[in-house]
Motif scaffolding. Structure first.
Motif, PDB file in Angstrom:
ATOM      1  N   ARG A 116       0.916  -1.163  -0.206  1.00  0.00           N
ATOM      2  CA  ARG A 116       0.031   0.034  -0.069  1.00  0.00           C
ATOM      3  C   ARG A 116       1.006   1.306   0.034  1.00  0.00           C
ATOM      4  O   ARG A 116       1.902   1.315   0.913  1.00  0.00           O
ATOM      5  CB  ARG A 116      -0.891   0.240   1.209  1.00  0.00           C
ATOM      6  N   PHE A 117       0.617   2.187  -0.941  1.00  0.00           N
ATOM      7  CA  PHE A 117       1.328   3.464  -0.952  1.00  0.00           C
ATOM      8  C   PHE A 117       0.968   4.688  -0.027  1.00  0.00           C
ATOM      9  O   PHE A 117      -0.233   4.359   0.128  1.00  0.00           O
ATOM     10  CB  PHE A 117       1.229   3.905  -2.279  1.00  0.00           C
ATOM     11  N   VAL A 118       1.750   5.001   0.609  1.00  0.00           N
ATOM     12  CA  VAL A 118       1.674   6.273   1.635  1.00  0.00           C
ATOM     13  C   VAL A 118       2.735   7.313   1.093  1.00  0.00           C
ATOM     14  O   VAL A 118       3.818   6.941   0.974  1.00  0.00           O
ATOM     15  CB  VAL A 118       1.370   6.022   3.110  1.00  0.00           C
ATOM     16  N   GLU A 119       2.410   8.709   1.074  1.00  0.00           N
ATOM     17  CA  GLU A 119       3.383   9.632   0.885  1.00  0.00           C
ATOM     18  C   GLU A 119       4.205   9.792   2.096  1.00  0.00           C
ATOM     19  O   GLU A 119       5.316  10.401   1.989  1.00  0.00           O
ATOM     20  CB  GLU A 119       2.888  10.913   0.437  1.00  0.00           C
ATOM     21  N   GLN A 120       3.700   9.826   3.189  1.00  0.00           N
ATOM     22  CA  GLN A 120       4.568   9.796   4.564  1.00  0.00           C
ATOM     23  C   GLN A 120       3.923   9.048   5.531  1.00  0.00           C
ATOM     24  O   GLN A 120       2.815   8.555   5.400  1.00  0.00           O
ATOM     25  CB  GLN A 120       4.414  11.359   4.702  1.00  0.00           C
ATOM     26  N   ALA A 121       4.614   8.800   6.567  1.00  0.00           N
ATOM     27  CA  ALA A 121       4.027   7.946   7.689  1.00  0.00           C
ATOM     28  C   ALA A 121       2.977   8.579   8.098  1.00  0.00           C
ATOM     29  O   ALA A 121       2.662   9.759   8.516  1.00  0.00           O
ATOM     30  CB  ALA A 121       5.262   7.702   8.654  1.00  0.00           C
ATOM     31  N   GLU A 122       1.931   7.546   8.344  1.00  0.00           N
ATOM     32  CA  GLU A 122       0.556   8.158   9.083  1.00  0.00           C
ATOM     33  C   GLU A 122       0.091   7.020  10.026  1.00  0.00           C
ATOM     34  O   GLU A 122       0.724   5.876  10.312  1.00  0.00           O
ATOM     35  CB  GLU A 122      -0.372   8.041   7.824  1.00  0.00           C
ATOM     36  N   GLY A 123      -0.713   7.519  11.188  1.00  0.00           N
ATOM     37  CA  GLY A 123      -1.289   6.692  12.134  1.00  0.00           C
ATOM     38  C   GLY A 123       0.093   6.546  13.064  1.00  0.00           C
ATOM     39  O   GLY A 123       0.979   6.832  13.089  1.00  0.00           O
ATOM     40  N   GLY A 124      -0.375   5.473  13.946  1.00  0.00           N
ATOM     41  CA  GLY A 124       0.573   5.042  14.828  1.00  0.00           C
ATOM     42  C   GLY A 124       0.483   3.594  15.442  1.00  0.00           C
ATOM     43  O   GLY A 124       0.587   3.408  16.371  1.00  0.00           O
ATOM     44  N   ASP A 125       0.198   2.732  14.309  1.00  0.00           N
ATOM     45  CA  ASP A 125      -0.456   1.510  14.798  1.00  0.00           C
ATOM     46  C   ASP A 125       0.559   0.368  13.924  1.00  0.00           C
ATOM     47  O   ASP A 125      -0.018  -0.769  13.721  1.00  0.00           O
ATOM     48  CB  ASP A 125      -1.810   1.320  14.445  1.00  0.00           C
ATOM     49  N   PHE A 126       1.490   0.586  13.301  1.00  0.00           N
ATOM     50  CA  PHE A 126       2.460  -0.318  12.740  1.00  0.00           C
ATOM     51  C   PHE A 126       3.238  -1.041  13.733  1.00  0.00           C
ATOM     52  O   PHE A 126       4.025  -0.705  14.385  1.00  0.00           O
ATOM     53  CB  PHE A 126       3.259   0.340  11.676  1.00  0.00           C
ATOM     54  N   ASP A 127       3.267  -2.330  13.386  1.00  0.00           N
ATOM     55  CA  ASP A 127       4.086  -3.107  14.458  1.00  0.00           C
ATOM     56  C   ASP A 127       5.498  -2.840  14.039  1.00  0.00           C
ATOM     57  O   ASP A 127       6.188  -3.052  15.017  1.00  0.00           O
ATOM     58  CB  ASP A 127       3.703  -5.056  14.095  1.00  0.00           C
ATOM     59  N   ILE A 128       6.147  -2.770  12.852  1.00  0.00           N
ATOM     60  CA  ILE A 128       7.172  -2.688  12.440  1.00  0.00           C
ATOM     61  C   ILE A 128       7.436  -1.530  11.540  1.00  0.00           C
ATOM     62  O   ILE A 128       6.463  -1.327  10.691  1.00  0.00           O
ATOM     63  CB  ILE A 128       7.876  -3.914  11.796  1.00  0.00           C
TER      64      ILE A 128
ATOM     65  N   LYS B 165       7.069   7.835  15.748  1.00  0.00           N
ATOM     66  CA  LYS B 165       5.753   8.144  16.077  1.00  0.00           C
ATOM     67  C   LYS B 165       4.704   7.231  15.116  1.00  0.00           C
ATOM     68  O   LYS B 165       3.482   7.395  15.522  1.00  0.00           O
ATOM     69  CB  LYS B 165       5.427   9.638  15.907  1.00  0.00           C
ATOM     70  N   ALA B 166       5.145   6.634  14.320  1.00  0.00           N
ATOM     71  CA  ALA B 166       4.151   5.713  13.480  1.00  0.00           C
ATOM     72  C   ALA B 166       4.385   4.373  14.065  1.00  0.00           C
ATOM     73  O   ALA B 166       3.203   3.658  13.671  1.00  0.00           O
ATOM     74  CB  ALA B 166       4.934   5.730  11.950  1.00  0.00           C
ATOM     75  N   VAL B 167       5.126   3.824  14.690  1.00  0.00           N
ATOM     76  CA  VAL B 167       4.998   2.602  15.376  1.00  0.00           C
ATOM     77  C   VAL B 167       3.810   2.521  16.611  1.00  0.00           C
ATOM     78  O   VAL B 167       3.751   3.267  16.987  1.00  0.00           O
ATOM     79  CB  VAL B 167       6.317   2.145  15.952  1.00  0.00           C
ATOM     80  N   ARG B 168       3.356   1.153  16.640  1.00  0.00           N
ATOM     81  CA  ARG B 168       2.335   1.007  17.519  1.00  0.00           C
ATOM     82  C   ARG B 168       3.042   1.146  19.080  1.00  0.00           C
ATOM     83  O   ARG B 168       3.779   0.867  19.368  1.00  0.00           O
ATOM     84  CB  ARG B 168       1.568  -0.340  17.243  1.00  0.00           C
ATOM     85  N   GLN B 169       1.840   1.183  19.909  1.00  0.00           N
ATOM     86  CA  GLN B 169       2.159   1.426  21.514  1.00  0.00           C
ATOM     87  C   GLN B 169       2.300  -0.174  21.811  1.00  0.00           C
ATOM     88  O   GLN B 169       1.700  -1.098  21.015  1.00  0.00           O
ATOM     89  CB  GLN B 169       1.179   2.080  22.228  1.00  0.00           C
TER      90      GLN B 169
ATOM     91  N   VAL C 249      10.925  -0.046  16.019  1.00  0.00           N
ATOM     92  CA  VAL C 249      11.389   0.747  14.588  1.00  0.00           C
ATOM     93  C   VAL C 249      12.984   0.254  14.434  1.00  0.00           C
ATOM     94  O   VAL C 249      13.611  -0.032  15.342  1.00  0.00           O
ATOM     95  CB  VAL C 249      11.486   1.998  15.182  1.00  0.00           C
ATOM     96  N   VAL C 250      13.243  -0.208  13.022  1.00  0.00           N
ATOM     97  CA  VAL C 250      14.690  -0.460  12.804  1.00  0.00           C
ATOM     98  C   VAL C 250      15.072   0.448  11.748  1.00  0.00           C
ATOM     99  O   VAL C 250      14.360   1.035  10.828  1.00  0.00           O
ATOM    100  CB  VAL C 250      14.744  -1.940  12.297  1.00  0.00           C
ATOM    101  N   SER C 251      16.295   1.056  11.588  1.00  0.00           N
ATOM    102  CA  SER C 251      16.693   1.693  10.828  1.00  0.00           C
ATOM    103  C   SER C 251      18.204   1.282  10.348  1.00  0.00           C
ATOM    104  O   SER C 251      19.020   0.765  11.237  1.00  0.00           O
ATOM    105  CB  SER C 251      17.036   3.204  11.382  1.00  0.00           C
ATOM    106  N   CYS C 252      18.620   1.629   9.078  1.00  0.00           N
ATOM    107  CA  CYS C 252      19.861   1.140   8.393  1.00  0.00           C
ATOM    108  C   CYS C 252      20.585   2.591   8.288  1.00  0.00           C
ATOM    109  O   CYS C 252      21.843   2.637   7.955  1.00  0.00           O
ATOM    110  CB  CYS C 252      19.853   0.517   7.225  1.00  0.00           C
ATOM    111  N   LEU C 253      20.094   3.782   8.418  1.00  0.00           N
ATOM    112  CA  LEU C 253      20.654   5.028   8.576  1.00  0.00           C
ATOM    113  C   LEU C 253      20.525   5.730   9.861  1.00  0.00           C
ATOM    114  O   LEU C 253      20.213   6.910  10.109  1.00  0.00           O
ATOM    115  CB  LEU C 253      20.200   5.874   7.495  1.00  0.00           C
ATOM    116  N   GLY C 254      20.509   5.098  11.085  1.00  0.00           N
ATOM    117  CA  GLY C 254      20.338   5.840  12.328  1.00  0.00           C
ATOM    118  C   GLY C 254      21.560   6.286  12.996  1.00  0.00           C
ATOM    119  O   GLY C 254      21.942   5.923  13.927  1.00  0.00           O
ATOM    120  N   TRP C 255      22.120   7.216  12.059  1.00  0.00           N
ATOM    121  CA  TRP C 255      23.560   7.662  12.563  1.00  0.00           C
ATOM    122  C   TRP C 255      23.519   9.251  13.248  1.00  0.00           C
ATOM    123  O   TRP C 255      24.504   9.666  13.533  1.00  0.00           O
ATOM    124  CB  TRP C 255      24.361   7.707  11.437  1.00  0.00           C
ATOM    125  N   GLY C 256      22.271   9.864  13.076  1.00  0.00           N
ATOM    126  CA  GLY C 256      22.233  11.104  13.882  1.00  0.00           C
ATOM    127  C   GLY C 256      21.699  11.178  15.027  1.00  0.00           C
ATOM    128  O   GLY C 256      21.990  10.275  15.756  1.00  0.00           O
TER     129      GLY C 256
END
Length: 338
Positions: free
Chosen positions: A212-224, A239-243, A248-255
């Protein structure tokens, strides 16, 4: 914050590599920021635990450009160096102690180009057998050559870190990029419900893959949420991941990132640093195992790549790098050696 510099151990340099007395063509980086130059080097031989591969295709990654420019402190190469992280080719010979490969086999892998290990911009490479897998039967070697880095990065994030399970909801940030495309297809193959962000022009590409295409993160209920872009996109991912149990996993989490939004959701975070086995010499067999999964998925019709239509020969490596740097590539860039 810049990624840490990790010193390679037991990595053969161009000066120490075992040789046959026969030469091969290679593109060589003599100084950071300068163009690669075509030259001849001694052709290596397969030592213990190694496979001699006749390289047919070298996949080009953005990281290759950073290494060439001297701007990748986490992936430095002692100079002079042969760059090229990804490759596919044909086995020429196997060294002592190697099983599972034989002359004539089609293979692929993320096999060098960092930490002093010879890369794929050469006609031959003596490769650690643990880093290799048999190439998919359903793919050309050009296609196989662009898979290793992106698929390993996707797998380490979704499977090794996030422990993806069937039925989970997954958001891939940057679903039309190299890692994003691999992560999107891997998540679908593992039975997840997948959404992916991208530009409006990338919508058809993403939807054709089954997400499913989304232009930006929406909601806050994604498992991953798999972030492939870093920066503000990683902040939005928190803010997009579920409670309660989201990851959340990132391959560019350097900042520098504030973790409060993630903590307030009782969610967790993992980083991916795919180069570690190449840089340290440890954990390389895991990469070969992951690539065997890539082969299985590709041959089952669940994994594909998108190649840029332009063709570049070995001597055109600088043009290939410039093409990618200019943002002109319409898919993964490949340098052909055969």
């Amino acid at each position: 914050m810049p990624a840490p510099f990790i010193r390679a151990v037991a990595a053969p340099t161009l000066a120490t590599i075992q040789q046959t007395g026969v030469t091969m063509k290679a593109m060589i980086l003599h100084a950071a920021g300068e163009p690669l130059t075509l030259g001849e080097l001694p052709q290596p031989v397969a030592g213990p635990g190694q496979v001699l591969v006749r390289i047919h295709a070298s996949g080009v990654n953005p990281l290759d450009l950073k290494i060439a420019a001297g701007s990748a402190g986490h992936a430095r190469m002692p100079l002079p160096a042969v760059l090229g992280i990804d490759m596919a080719g044909q086995v020429e010979a196997v060294g002592p102690g190697v099983s599972g490969f034989a002359p004539g086999d089609r293979v692929f892998g993320m096999t060098g180009g960092v930490g002093g290990v010879q890369g794929s911009l050469a006609e031959y490479a003596a490769v650690d057998a643990d880093l290799l897998a048999h190439a998919p039967r359903t793919m050309s070697l050009r296609e196989a050559a662009v898979l290793p880095l992106v698929f390993i990065t996707a797998w380490e994030g979704l499977v090794d870190r996030a422990r993806i399970e069937p039925g989970q909801s997954v958001l891939v940030q940057g679903g039309a990029g190299g890692v994003g495309r691999a992560a999107l297809q891997l998540a679908l193959a593992r039975g997840a419900r997948v959404s992916a962000t991208g530009r409006a022009a990338q919508r058809e590409q993403i939807e054709q893959l089954g997400a499913r295409f989304v232009e930006q993160a929406e909601g806050g209920d994604f498992d991953i949420v798999y972030d492939t872009l870093g920066g503000a996109v990683l902040d939005a991912s928190f803010k997009a991941v579920r409670q309660y149990g989201g990851h959340v996993v990132s391959c560019l989490g350097w900042g520098n990132h504030g973790l409060a939004p993630l903590s307030f959701r009782a969610a967790t975070y993992s980083g991916v640093f795919t180069l570690l086995p190449l840089l340290t010499g440890h954990g390389r067999a895991a990469h070969g195992a992951i690539l065997r999964e890539a082969t299985r998925l590709a041959d089952a019709g669940q994994l594909s790549v998108r190649l840029d239509p332009q063709h570049f020969a070995l001597a055109d490596a600088n043009a290939a790098h410039a093409h990618l740097a200019a943002g002109k590539a319409a898919g993964k860039v490949v340098i052909d050696l055969v």
